[in-house]
Design a protein around this motif. Sequence first.
Motif, PDB file in Angstrom:
ATOM      1  N   ILE A  58     -26.718  -8.437 -10.754  1.00  0.00           N
ATOM      2  CA  ILE A  58     -26.737  -9.881 -10.914  1.00  0.00           C
ATOM      3  C   ILE A  58     -27.854 -10.204 -11.894  1.00  0.00           C
ATOM      4  O   ILE A  58     -28.957  -9.674 -11.789  1.00  0.00           O
ATOM      5  CB  ILE A  58     -27.029 -10.591  -9.577  1.00  0.00           C
ATOM      6  N   ILE A  59     -27.559 -11.073 -12.842  1.00  0.00           N
ATOM      7  CA  ILE A  59     -28.569 -11.526 -13.804  1.00  0.00           C
ATOM      8  C   ILE A  59     -28.656 -13.040 -13.670  1.00  0.00           C
ATOM      9  O   ILE A  59     -27.653 -13.734 -13.815  1.00  0.00           O
ATOM     10  CB  ILE A  59     -28.200 -11.128 -15.244  1.00  0.00           C
ATOM     11  N   SER A  60     -29.859 -13.534 -13.394  1.00  0.00           N
ATOM     12  CA  SER A  60     -30.027 -14.951 -13.122  1.00  0.00           C
ATOM     13  C   SER A  60     -31.417 -15.410 -13.536  1.00  0.00           C
ATOM     14  O   SER A  60     -32.361 -14.612 -13.535  1.00  0.00           O
ATOM     15  CB  SER A  60     -29.837 -15.187 -11.614  1.00  0.00           C
ATOM     16  N   THR A  61     -31.534 -16.688 -13.884  1.00  0.00           N
ATOM     17  CA  THR A  61     -32.855 -17.252 -14.172  1.00  0.00           C
ATOM     18  C   THR A  61     -32.864 -18.743 -13.875  1.00  0.00           C
ATOM     19  O   THR A  61     -31.838 -19.405 -13.974  1.00  0.00           O
ATOM     20  CB  THR A  61     -33.302 -17.008 -15.625  1.00  0.00           C
ATOM     21  N   ASP A  62     -34.040 -19.230 -13.529  1.00  0.00           N
ATOM     22  CA  ASP A  62     -34.245 -20.670 -13.394  1.00  0.00           C
ATOM     23  C   ASP A  62     -35.289 -21.150 -14.400  1.00  0.00           C
ATOM     24  O   ASP A  62     -35.807 -22.246 -14.300  1.00  0.00           O
ATOM     25  CB  ASP A  62     -34.639 -21.049 -11.965  1.00  0.00           C
ATOM     26  N   ARG A  63     -35.568 -20.306 -15.413  1.00  0.00           N
ATOM     27  CA  ARG A  63     -36.540 -20.649 -16.458  1.00  0.00           C
ATOM     28  C   ARG A  63     -35.826 -20.840 -17.785  1.00  0.00           C
ATOM     29  O   ARG A  63     -35.139 -19.935 -18.271  1.00  0.00           O
ATOM     30  CB  ARG A  63     -37.591 -19.558 -16.585  1.00  0.00           C
ATOM     31  N   ILE A  64     -36.032 -22.004 -18.375  1.00  0.00           N
ATOM     32  CA  ILE A  64     -35.321 -22.371 -19.604  1.00  0.00           C
ATOM     33  C   ILE A  64     -35.578 -21.375 -20.729  1.00  0.00           C
ATOM     34  O   ILE A  64     -34.677 -21.046 -21.491  1.00  0.00           O
ATOM     35  CB  ILE A  64     -35.659 -23.821 -20.015  1.00  0.00           C
TER      36      ILE A  64
ATOM     37  N   THR B  76     -35.212 -29.657  -8.446  1.00  0.00           N
ATOM     38  CA  THR B  76     -36.250 -29.122  -7.566  1.00  0.00           C
ATOM     39  C   THR B  76     -35.673 -28.189  -6.515  1.00  0.00           C
ATOM     40  O   THR B  76     -36.378 -27.748  -5.631  1.00  0.00           O
ATOM     41  CB  THR B  76     -36.989 -30.272  -6.856  1.00  0.00           C
ATOM     42  N   ASP B  77     -34.393 -27.894  -6.604  1.00  0.00           N
ATOM     43  CA  ASP B  77     -33.756 -27.094  -5.555  1.00  0.00           C
ATOM     44  C   ASP B  77     -33.618 -25.613  -5.913  1.00  0.00           C
ATOM     45  O   ASP B  77     -32.921 -24.881  -5.233  1.00  0.00           O
ATOM     46  CB  ASP B  77     -32.394 -27.672  -5.197  1.00  0.00           C
ATOM     47  N   ASP B  78     -34.267 -25.161  -6.958  1.00  0.00           N
ATOM     48  CA  ASP B  78     -34.216 -23.761  -7.389  1.00  0.00           C
ATOM     49  C   ASP B  78     -32.816 -23.288  -7.763  1.00  0.00           C
ATOM     50  O   ASP B  78     -32.530 -22.097  -7.725  1.00  0.00           O
ATOM     51  CB  ASP B  78     -34.805 -22.830  -6.319  1.00  0.00           C
ATOM     52  N   PHE B  79     -31.945 -24.230  -8.099  1.00  0.00           N
ATOM     53  CA  PHE B  79     -30.604 -23.856  -8.543  1.00  0.00           C
ATOM     54  C   PHE B  79     -30.730 -23.138  -9.875  1.00  0.00           C
ATOM     55  O   PHE B  79     -31.373 -23.630 -10.799  1.00  0.00           O
ATOM     56  CB  PHE B  79     -29.732 -25.108  -8.689  1.00  0.00           C
ATOM     57  N   PRO B  80     -30.155 -21.950 -10.022  1.00  0.00           N
ATOM     58  CA  PRO B  80     -30.306 -21.183 -11.262  1.00  0.00           C
ATOM     59  C   PRO B  80     -29.717 -21.906 -12.473  1.00  0.00           C
ATOM     60  O   PRO B  80     -28.643 -22.489 -12.397  1.00  0.00           O
ATOM     61  CB  PRO B  80     -29.531 -19.896 -10.984  1.00  0.00           C
ATOM     62  N   LEU B  81     -30.420 -21.828 -13.576  1.00  0.00           N
ATOM     63  CA  LEU B  81     -29.877 -22.348 -14.828  1.00  0.00           C
ATOM     64  C   LEU B  81     -28.695 -21.498 -15.273  1.00  0.00           C
ATOM     65  O   LEU B  81     -27.718 -22.017 -15.814  1.00  0.00           O
ATOM     66  CB  LEU B  81     -30.956 -22.361 -15.911  1.00  0.00           C
ATOM     67  N   THR B  82     -28.809 -20.219 -15.070  1.00  0.00           N
ATOM     68  CA  THR B  82     -27.709 -19.292 -15.360  1.00  0.00           C
ATOM     69  C   THR B  82     -27.641 -18.264 -14.240  1.00  0.00           C
ATOM     70  O   THR B  82     -28.662 -17.863 -13.675  1.00  0.00           O
ATOM     71  CB  THR B  82     -27.899 -18.563 -16.703  1.00  0.00           C
ATOM     72  N   TRP B  83     -26.440 -17.858 -13.929  1.00  0.00           N
ATOM     73  CA  TRP B  83     -26.201 -16.828 -12.920  1.00  0.00           C
ATOM     74  C   TRP B  83     -24.931 -16.100 -13.333  1.00  0.00           C
ATOM     75  O   TRP B  83     -23.886 -16.720 -13.526  1.00  0.00           O
ATOM     76  CB  TRP B  83     -26.018 -17.451 -11.536  1.00  0.00           C
ATOM     77  N   PHE B  84     -25.036 -14.789 -13.497  1.00  0.00           N
ATOM     78  CA  PHE B  84     -23.868 -13.977 -13.833  1.00  0.00           C
ATOM     79  C   PHE B  84     -23.869 -12.712 -13.003  1.00  0.00           C
ATOM     80  O   PHE B  84     -24.888 -12.033 -12.883  1.00  0.00           O
ATOM     81  CB  PHE B  84     -23.856 -13.587 -15.322  1.00  0.00           C
ATOM     82  N   GLY B  85     -22.701 -12.409 -12.452  1.00  0.00           N
ATOM     83  CA  GLY B  85     -22.467 -11.109 -11.864  1.00  0.00           C
ATOM     84  C   GLY B  85     -21.810 -10.240 -12.923  1.00  0.00           C
ATOM     85  O   GLY B  85     -20.991 -10.718 -13.708  1.00  0.00           O
TER      86      GLY B  85
END
Length: 194
Positions: free
Chosen positions: A24-30, A73-82
């Motif tokens: 899984i590749i994910s980030t919440d940082r722009i 503010t809910d930590d929802f990922p900006l991107t998320w890929f499996g």
Amino acid sequence: MANEVVMHDAQTGQWLYFREPRRIISTDRIGEVPALLESVEKAVEEEGLYAAGWISYEASPAFDRALAVRQTTDDFPLTWFGLYPCVEVGTVPKIATPSAGLLNWVPSIDRETYDQSLSRIRDYIAQGDTYQVNYTLRLRSPFTGDPWRLFLELNEAQECGYGAFLDSGRFVICSLSPELFFRREGDEVLTRPI
């Protein structure tokens, strides 16, 4: 169903199942969004993996700093890929008995803010600054049920071309869109907006 994705392919009419990701590749940082997408692309091209996931609207400043978005503010990922080794073709089950539960949707803005926004949009159109605006807002509702069942019920109620169920473990997206946001095949990017 954590880390699984189910998508409807309107071109073929098939449901595609992505299970058991290699990673899984994910980030919440722009600032990490462009590099993340490059790593997804590399995994698809060099490792032959399938990528299924999302890029949130709030990630748009990663592509154009002029775009302003609401901070979450809910930590929802900006991107998320499996990244998946294979895709399975299947169907989605039919719901024999719809649940009686109704969701109590609450808009993210009040009526006055909504009316002011529409007034500004009309002014922009009248001034020739734009010819179309797709104005959106968030709706929230408490939910304690089974997200997969909710998705199946929504799909039966309004079959659409591009349905998707994405379960990241922490967040679940039930999308029943009439539009293809984007699909990349080789050097071509295909979109089918409303």
